[in-house]
Scaffold this motif. Sequence first.
Motif, mmCIF file in Angstrom:
data_model
loop_
_atom_site.group_PDB
_atom_site.id
_atom_site.type_symbol
_atom_site.label_atom_id
_atom_site.label_comp_id
_atom_site.label_asym_id
_atom_site.label_seq_id
_atom_site.Cartn_x
_atom_site.Cartn_y
_atom_site.Cartn_z
ATOM 1 N N GLY A 372 10.015 108.109 19.072
ATOM 2 C CA GLY A 372 10.636 109.269 18.914
ATOM 3 C C GLY A 372 11.798 109.179 17.984
ATOM 4 O O GLY A 372 12.009 110.134 17.073
ATOM 5 N N ASN A 373 12.423 108.124 17.533
ATOM 6 C CA ASN A 373 13.385 108.155 16.742
ATOM 7 C C ASN A 373 13.249 108.024 15.426
ATOM 8 O O ASN A 373 13.990 108.532 14.300
ATOM 9 N N ASP A 374 11.648 107.644 15.078
ATOM 10 C CA ASP A 374 11.356 107.467 13.586
ATOM 11 C C ASP A 374 11.162 108.818 13.193
ATOM 12 O O ASP A 374 11.095 109.369 11.963
ATOM 13 N N HIS A 375 10.921 110.038 14.206
ATOM 14 C CA HIS A 375 11.062 111.283 13.659
ATOM 15 C C HIS A 375 12.271 111.820 13.066
ATOM 16 O O HIS A 375 12.313 113.054 12.599
ATOM 17 N N ARG A 376 13.369 111.365 13.643
ATOM 18 C CA ARG A 376 14.732 111.659 13.368
ATOM 19 C C ARG A 376 15.312 111.267 12.272
ATOM 20 O O ARG A 376 16.064 111.637 11.437
ATOM 21 N N LEU A 377 15.377 109.641 12.174
ATOM 22 C CA LEU A 377 15.943 108.850 11.079
ATOM 23 C C LEU A 377 15.704 109.098 9.769
ATOM 24 O O LEU A 377 14.514 109.274 9.570
ATOM 25 N N ALA A 379 15.921 112.127 8.045
ATOM 26 C CA ALA A 379 16.016 113.586 7.630
ATOM 27 C C ALA A 379 17.659 113.938 7.470
ATOM 28 O O ALA A 379 18.345 113.250 8.053
ATOM 29 N N ASN A 380 17.851 115.325 6.973
ATOM 30 C CA ASN A 380 18.963 115.838 6.748
ATOM 31 C C ASN A 380 19.498 116.219 8.113
ATOM 32 O O ASN A 380 19.882 117.318 8.288
ATOM 33 N N GLU A 381 19.728 115.256 8.928
ATOM 34 C CA GLU A 381 20.258 115.464 10.500
ATOM 35 C C GLU A 381 20.690 114.401 11.178
ATOM 36 O O GLU A 381 21.382 114.248 12.215
ATOM 37 N N ALA A 382 20.345 113.218 10.340
ATOM 38 C CA ALA A 382 20.665 111.790 11.020
ATOM 39 C C ALA A 382 20.839 110.669 10.181
ATOM 40 O O ALA A 382 20.456 111.022 8.874
ATOM 41 N N PRO A 383 21.330 109.630 10.225
ATOM 42 C CA PRO A 383 21.550 108.595 9.167
ATOM 43 C C PRO A 383 20.266 108.219 8.536
ATOM 44 O O PRO A 383 19.032 108.460 9.334
ATOM 45 N N PRO A 384 20.202 107.891 7.419
ATOM 46 C CA PRO A 384 18.725 107.028 6.903
ATOM 47 C C PRO A 384 18.702 105.829 7.562
ATOM 48 O O PRO A 384 19.284 105.275 8.475
ATOM 49 N N ALA A 385 17.295 105.343 7.236
ATOM 50 C CA ALA A 385 17.041 104.066 7.864
ATOM 51 C C ALA A 385 17.763 103.004 7.430
ATOM 52 O O ALA A 385 17.574 101.844 7.621
ATOM 53 N N ILE A 386 18.291 103.229 6.039
ATOM 54 C CA ILE A 386 18.941 102.224 5.412
ATOM 55 C C ILE A 386 20.647 101.969 6.115
ATOM 56 O O ILE A 386 21.142 103.243 6.348
ATOM 57 N N ILE A 387 20.833 100.860 6.417
ATOM 58 C CA ILE A 387 22.056 100.713 7.267
ATOM 59 C C ILE A 387 23.208 100.431 5.975
ATOM 60 O O ILE A 387 23.128 99.388 5.409
ATOM 61 N N SER A 388 24.268 101.163 6.194
ATOM 62 C CA SER A 388 25.427 101.049 5.263
ATOM 63 C C SER A 388 26.813 101.105 6.260
ATOM 64 O O SER A 388 26.674 101.678 7.227
ATOM 65 N N VAL A 389 27.831 100.813 5.699
ATOM 66 C CA VAL A 389 29.247 100.791 6.451
ATOM 67 C C VAL A 389 30.156 101.605 5.416
ATOM 68 O O VAL A 389 30.123 101.527 4.361
ATOM 69 N N PHE A 390 30.556 102.651 6.465
ATOM 70 C CA PHE A 390 31.534 103.595 5.577
ATOM 71 C C PHE A 390 32.829 103.549 6.129
ATOM 72 O O PHE A 390 33.142 103.252 7.421
ATOM 73 N N LEU A 391 33.881 103.162 5.111
ATOM 74 C CA LEU A 391 35.258 102.913 5.725
ATOM 75 C C LEU A 391 36.250 104.001 5.479
ATOM 76 O O LEU A 391 37.157 103.770 6.211
ATOM 77 N N GLY A 392 35.868 104.691 4.672
ATOM 78 C CA GLY A 392 36.930 105.956 4.385
ATOM 79 C C GLY A 392 37.889 105.677 3.127
ATOM 80 O O GLY A 392 37.936 104.504 2.903
#
Length: 696
Positions: A372-377, A379-392
């Motif tokens: 199920g999650n493969d259909h979502r990750l 797309a322009n609605e959810a994070p990409p499959a690449i994991i990164s960290v956002f600090l601000g």
Amino acid sequence: MGKDRVSQEYGSLLFTDAVMQERLPKPTYKELRQVIDDGKPLDLDIANEVAHAMKEWALEKGATHFAHWFQPLTGITSEKHDSFLTPINDGTILMSFSGKELVQGEPDASSFPSGGLRATFEARGYTAWDPTSPAFIKDEVLCIPTAFVSYTGEALDKKTPLLRSQVALETQAKRVLALFGRKPKRVFTTIGPEQEYFLVREEDYERRPDLIYCGRTLFGCEPVKGQELEEHYFGAIRPTVNDFMKEVDDELWKLGVPVKTKHNEVAPSQHELAPIFEQGSLAIDDNLLTMEKLKLMATRHGLACLEHEKPFEYVNGSGKHNNWSICADGKNLLEPGAVPSENLQFLVFLAALVAAVDEHADLLRASVASAGNDHRLGANEAPPAIISVFLGDQLHTIVEALINKEEPEVHEAERMDLGVPALPDLLRDSTDRNRTSPFAFTGNKFEFRMCGSQQNLSDPNVVLNTAVAEQCDRFATKLEGKTGDEFTNLALRWVRHTLRDHQRVLFEGNGYSEEWEVEAERRGLPNLKTTPDALPCMVKPENVAFYERYHVLDAAEIHARYVSKAEQYAKLLNIEANTMVYMARHLYLPALSEYSGDLASTVATKAEIGIEAPVEKGLVRVLTDGIAAVHDSADELERLNAATQLLDDPQEQCDAYRDTVLPAMDVLRTAVDGMEKVCGADYWPVPSYNEMLFWV
């Protein structure tokens, strides 16, 4: 009146600490608190006293049965109900519940997923009371949260490794805090899961076999309107939905689930429910209860609740944001303070998290992998499959200064004048939000946004807890015995080097952009786009050693989870493929044949009186070609699915589903959806997206 009602009913079906204090002898209560707070072994005599008090309280609340409530590898919860009733010789009964029945249960383990840990004939399994999660009453049943293990002690559930990971994190975090002169009694994670879901009319749901069997629509052409006007997000809630939400609130509050926020989400018919933060494993228990109540309560209002990650194409899918922090005796260790750059303890835990996410990005990705999650990750609605960290902005500036051995700039919180005297000045947060980031700092916590809406959050939190424990272990091992300025200098150096070594995972930009995918590859970040891509990392030798080092999972348990997830992926896609073939043959082809036949009769009738009817003739040709395409595509999908089912190796089978069956499903869907666009609405056998998403 409303306040009094909520105050009186909140937690009324929960065996709370206050209830325990009221009903247990003081020495017993004190012993039980030591079990819960300090991990002291539970004495059977204490268990008997607790069981008696629990039973008496449950009977007063109308309960007639008890059940050990556990979380098998299916990802949902399970329960077997036993009555309190005990017949005696004179024909009467006693209502009894012993300490042994409270502490240990024995459900049949053979019919639950085990990933090969148990054979069908090896049926025995045990449930063990988790006293850190309060018992509760649901549908006149006293439910006792438990762990679930095999006859030989291997974890067969989601909760056991979660609790082990919490122990590992607490142990290592206490070592770190001791170096700062702190000796907290408890260190624990807090989680706030934001649950997204769709609501459709039950009558529409019942006419869609794909929703019934698969939880998502396998067919459906694009609606005339989607979410492009952006009017649904935070919009006025439909009266029917509002009534449903009120009942959900009431039911969950009685169970002590601190749900607080509810609103319309971005997609039409999509909504969200979010609680206040709780201790980690309890928050996950409560989220599972929330998911269950959402589904059950919906039917009382003529609705069906869809918790699948992607129930509908063309509009956003649903996630479950995992807001994670770590506390010591209730004080948040991820609170930056007024001047984060001078808060060394915060910087140590921040660096530990950044390193944890970078080093175990593959396991984090695998922890949220599902069909199920493969259909979502991505797309322009959810994070990409690449994991990164956002600090601000603020933390990113501090981190860059640390890495470059510069003095970071200190900015006071900025006030914004809105230009209207009657409106107050607003205090700008230290960081904006990046909705494209999979792992984002949001003020005093990190939000892991890749989790699927229907998943049990134990899996990602096991990875996160253990990974942070590993970093705390490294810090403590390196600096134990250091004090004063030497400790401060070495700790700051550890922070600087850790952030420098893991700088590649830090990204402040648009995670949806194609440029980021190219840049992430240049940085060496994993991009595991599908579940079959992600699952093999679970059994890499270094990852097995990682879990074993902190006694969270052993090699057999890890392999079992890998096999179980692979099998679940293949089974779900097998069901979807079978459902598509069934719907094509039994619903769509008959409807299309009927419509084309009626049109052909119309053409023949008109021809008898000399009318050419070129439009109708052309439409009959389109329908005839479309019927052939649907027929042939269904046959091909059935053939490929049957061949894939014959494969024995779990990974090979998953790969085949990804590479052959899923593309064939797309071909059949395209053929059917093309016919929906030209078929008369009265002939179409299932509700369309227009009907389901925009009901009133």
